[in-house]
Design a protein around this motif. Structure first.
Motif, PDB file in Angstrom:
ATOM      1  N   TYR A 233       0.830  -1.275   0.066  1.00  0.00           N
ATOM      2  CA  TYR A 233       0.104   0.164   0.063  1.00  0.00           C
ATOM      3  C   TYR A 233       0.731   1.238   0.148  1.00  0.00           C
ATOM      4  CZ  TYR A 233      -4.009  -3.088   0.997  1.00  0.00           C
ATOM      5  OH  TYR A 233      -4.810  -4.075   1.107  1.00  0.00           O
ATOM      6  N   LYS A 234       1.922   1.033   0.635  1.00  0.00           N
ATOM      7  CA  LYS A 234       2.846   2.271   0.803  1.00  0.00           C
ATOM      8  C   LYS A 234       3.271   2.715  -0.757  1.00  0.00           C
ATOM      9  CE  LYS A 234       4.192   2.801   5.504  1.00  0.00           C
ATOM     10  NZ  LYS A 234       5.520   2.620   6.445  1.00  0.00           N
ATOM     11  N   GLU A 235       3.817   1.567  -1.229  1.00  0.00           N
ATOM     12  CA  GLU A 235       4.412   1.589  -2.383  1.00  0.00           C
ATOM     13  C   GLU A 235       3.529   2.107  -3.586  1.00  0.00           C
ATOM     14  OE1 GLU A 235       6.191  -2.289  -3.174  1.00  0.00           O
ATOM     15  OE2 GLU A 235       7.923  -1.832  -1.742  1.00  0.00           O
ATOM     16  N   ALA A 236       2.157   1.882  -3.327  1.00  0.00           N
ATOM     17  CA  ALA A 236       1.150   2.303  -4.293  1.00  0.00           C
ATOM     18  C   ALA A 236       0.955   4.016  -4.113  1.00  0.00           C
ATOM     19  CB  ALA A 236      -0.233   1.604  -4.145  1.00  0.00           C
ATOM     20  N   LEU A 237       0.818   4.168  -2.920  1.00  0.00           N
ATOM     21  CA  LEU A 237       0.687   5.674  -2.700  1.00  0.00           C
ATOM     22  C   LEU A 237       1.773   6.299  -3.124  1.00  0.00           C
ATOM     23  CD1 LEU A 237      -0.942   5.175   0.923  1.00  0.00           C
ATOM     24  CD2 LEU A 237      -2.105   6.233  -1.277  1.00  0.00           C
TER      25      LEU A 237
ATOM     26  N   ASN B  30      11.857   5.380  -6.868  1.00  0.00           N
ATOM     27  CA  ASN B  30      10.979   6.285  -6.770  1.00  0.00           C
ATOM     28  C   ASN B  30      11.712   7.322  -5.536  1.00  0.00           C
ATOM     29  OD1 ASN B  30       8.961   8.041  -5.674  1.00  0.00           O
ATOM     30  ND2 ASN B  30       7.274   6.583  -5.672  1.00  0.00           N
ATOM     31  N   ARG B  31      11.673   8.408  -5.849  1.00  0.00           N
ATOM     32  CA  ARG B  31      12.273   9.648  -4.885  1.00  0.00           C
ATOM     33  C   ARG B  31      11.743   9.945  -3.721  1.00  0.00           C
ATOM     34  NH1 ARG B  31      12.683  14.906  -7.555  1.00  0.00           N
ATOM     35  NH2 ARG B  31      11.970  15.782  -5.708  1.00  0.00           N
ATOM     36  N   GLU B  32      10.170   9.299  -3.669  1.00  0.00           N
ATOM     37  CA  GLU B  32       9.309   9.472  -2.417  1.00  0.00           C
ATOM     38  C   GLU B  32       9.888   8.564  -1.287  1.00  0.00           C
ATOM     39  OE1 GLU B  32       7.271  11.648  -1.345  1.00  0.00           O
ATOM     40  OE2 GLU B  32       7.687  12.936  -3.222  1.00  0.00           O
TER      41      GLU B  32
END
Ligand code: SF4
Ligand SMILES: [Zn+2]
Ligand SMILES: [Zn+2]
Lengths: 330, 66
Positions: A233-237, B30-32
C-alpha cells in the motif's frame, strides 16, 4: 537548490510543501509540524508524562528526540521481541540513543518475562508475525504506562503509515477500524491516551530528520515485514505521490476532516461491553484478554528461530490472514 | 562514483557527472521512497555527483504495521 527560508544551500526538497530546506530550517520545520499536530489534536497537555514506544527505527527515535526538543517529559520503552539480529540491533540503537542523552530506557523482554518470542508465537498461532507482535506491543506499553503513572503513550506512526493503513481499511471497508483511525485515542478506563505526534511528517522526513540530527537508527527492516500488504500500500501511494505531490497528506487529513466521524458509531459498538481481564485486569470484551490468551497458548513452546519462519513464508501460512496489517495502528 | 544500496546490500560504480534525480531515475527508484546520503548530510535532487563521490541510497519505507 536553495532553502526556501534563508536562501542558503538546501539539503532536502519537500514537493508536498513546495519547499526546500537547509539542515537547520528542515529541523525547525519538523519541530513545527510535530508541535502543530500536538496542538491541533490536543495530544499532550503541558506537564503531562509521556511514554514513548521505541523500536530503534527512524520514527520512534525521531519522535523521542522531537518530544524532548519541544520540552516534553518523555521516557522511552522498548520491548524485546526476539526477532533474531533485528531485535539485537533494535535494542542496541535504542540504548545508544538513550545513553547519548543520559535518558532512562524501560525494557520488557517477551522471552524472559512471558516465555515466548514473536517468531515462535507466529509459528504456533499460524498467523502473520505482525499480528502477535502488534498485540504484545500494545498490551505491554499500555500496562507499563498505567503502572508507571504516565498520562499518555506516544507512538512513531507517520503520515505514510496512517495513509497506508487508511488505504487498506478503505479497500476492505473495515468500518470499525476506520472509526478508530485517529491521531489521538482518548484515555478510557484501563487504557491510557494514545497519540501519534508524527502524523504530519512523511517517513522520508523522519529518516532525513535522523540523518541531520546524527541519530543512528536501524536502517535494516524487520525481516518479518518483507512483502507484506502494508508495504505494498505504501508503494502504491508513493507511485501516486511521485506524480501528484500532496496526495498522501490530502487522503489522510481530508479523511479526518470529512469522513472519520461517520465511522464513530461502528467503533463505539465494537468497544462496548469491555470488562477487566480475569487474568491481568486489562479491559477486554472477553473473559480473558487476547494477550493473556496468546501467552497461555505460546508460552513455553519450542522456540522457533526466525530463519525457519522465513523459510516457511510464502507457502500459505503467512499469506492469507494478515489481520495485523489491516488493524487500526493503535 | 560509488553508490551503496541496501536490501540487499550492494555497491555500484557509475560514471559522473550525474544529478541525484538522474541517478535515481537510472536505478528506477521512486524519489519518495529513498534519501541520498553523502557523508553525514543529505543531497537534494539537483546536486551533481562526480566520479569521486560516494553516496548511499537509503530506503525510508518501513513495513511494520503495528
Ligand atoms: S514488522 Fe511486524 S513483526 Fe516486525 S516489528 Fe513490526 S509489527 Fe513486529
Ligand atoms: Zn535555511
Ligand atoms: Zn489479560
Amino acid at each position: 537548490m536553495k532553502c526556501t527560508v534563508c536562501r542558503g544551500p538546501a539539503v532536502i526538497d519537500l514537493r508536498r510543501h513546495n519547499a526546500n530546506f537547509c539542515a537547520e530550517h528542515f529541523l525547525t520545520f519538523c519541530r513545527e509540524q510535530v508541535a502543530k499536530a500536538i496542538r491541533r489534536h490536543d495530544m499532550i497537555a503541558p506537564g503531562e508524562r509521556v511514554l514513548v514506544a521505541v523500536s530503534g527505527g527512524k520514527d520512534s527515535l525521531a519522535l523521542w528526540d522531537l518530544l524532548l526538543e519541544l520540552g516534553y517529559d518523555a521516557e522511552g520503552m522498548t520491548i524485546g521481541l526476539g526477532i533474531g539480529d533485528y531485535s539485537d540491533a533494535s535494542s542496541a540503537a535504542s540504548q545508544a540513543f538513550a545513553d547519548s542523552r543520559g535518558l532512562a530506557l524501560r525494557h520488557v523482554d517477551l522471552r524472559d518475562e512471558f516465555g515466548y518470542d514473536i517468531p515462535t508465537a507466529a509459528a504456533v498461532t499460524r498467523r502473520v508475525p505482525c499480528s502477535s507482535c502488534g498485540l504484545s506491543k500494545r498490551h505491554l506499553i499500555d500496562a507499563a504506562a498505567l503502572d508507571g503513572g504516565f498520562d499518555v503513550v506516544a507512538t512513531g506512526h507517520n503520515l505514510d503509515d496512517e495513509a497506508a493503513v487508511l488505504l487498506g481499511n478503505v479497500l476492505h471497508w473495515q468500518t470499525e477500524y476506520l472509526g478508530r483511525q485517529m491521531p489521538v485515542l482518548p484515555e478510557r478506563d484501563g487504557f491510557p491516551r494514545k497519540v501519534k505526534p508524527l502524523v504530519r511528517l512523511g517517513e522520508r522526513e523522519t529518516a532525513a530528520y535522523c540523518v541531520l540530527r546524527g541519530i543512528d537508527y536501524i536502517v535494516d527492516e524487520c525481516p518479518m515485514a518483507a512483502g507484506n500488504r502494508h508495504l505494498r500500500y505504501k508503494e502504491a501511494l508513493n507511485s501516486i505521490e511521485a506524480v501528484s505531490p500532496g496526495t498522501k497528506h490530502a487522503f489522510y487529513f481530508e479523511f479526518l476532516d470529512k469522513a472519520a466521524d461517520r465511522f464513530q458509531p461502528e467503533a463505539a459498538v465494537a468497544q462496548d461491553g469491555l470488562r477487566p481481564c480475569a487474568s491481568c485486569g486489562a479491559p477486554t470484551p472477553t473473559e480473558v484478554c487476547a494477550f493473556c490468551r496468546l501467552v497461555d497458548r505460546v508460552s513455553g513452546a519450542e522456540p522457533v528461530p526466525v530463519e525457519l519462519l522465513r523459510a516457511g513464508r510464502g507457502r500459505g501460512r503467512n499469506r492469507a490472514r494478515s489481520r495485523g496489517a489491516r488493524q487500526a495502528t493503535s | 562514483m560509488r553508490v551503496l544500496l541496501r536490501n540487499p546490500r550492494r555497491e555500484l560504480e557509475l560514471a559522473g557527472p550525474l544529478t541525484v534525480t538522474k541517478l535515481l531515475g537510472r536505478l528506477d527508484l521512486n524519489r519518495e521512497s529513498v534519501l541520498v546520503v553523502r557523508g553525514d548530510t543529505l543531497v537534494p535532487g539537483d546536486t551533481v555527483l562526480d566520479d569521486d563521490d560516494v553516496v548511499e541510497i537509503r530506503p525510508v519505507i518501513s513495513g511494520g504495521s503495528a
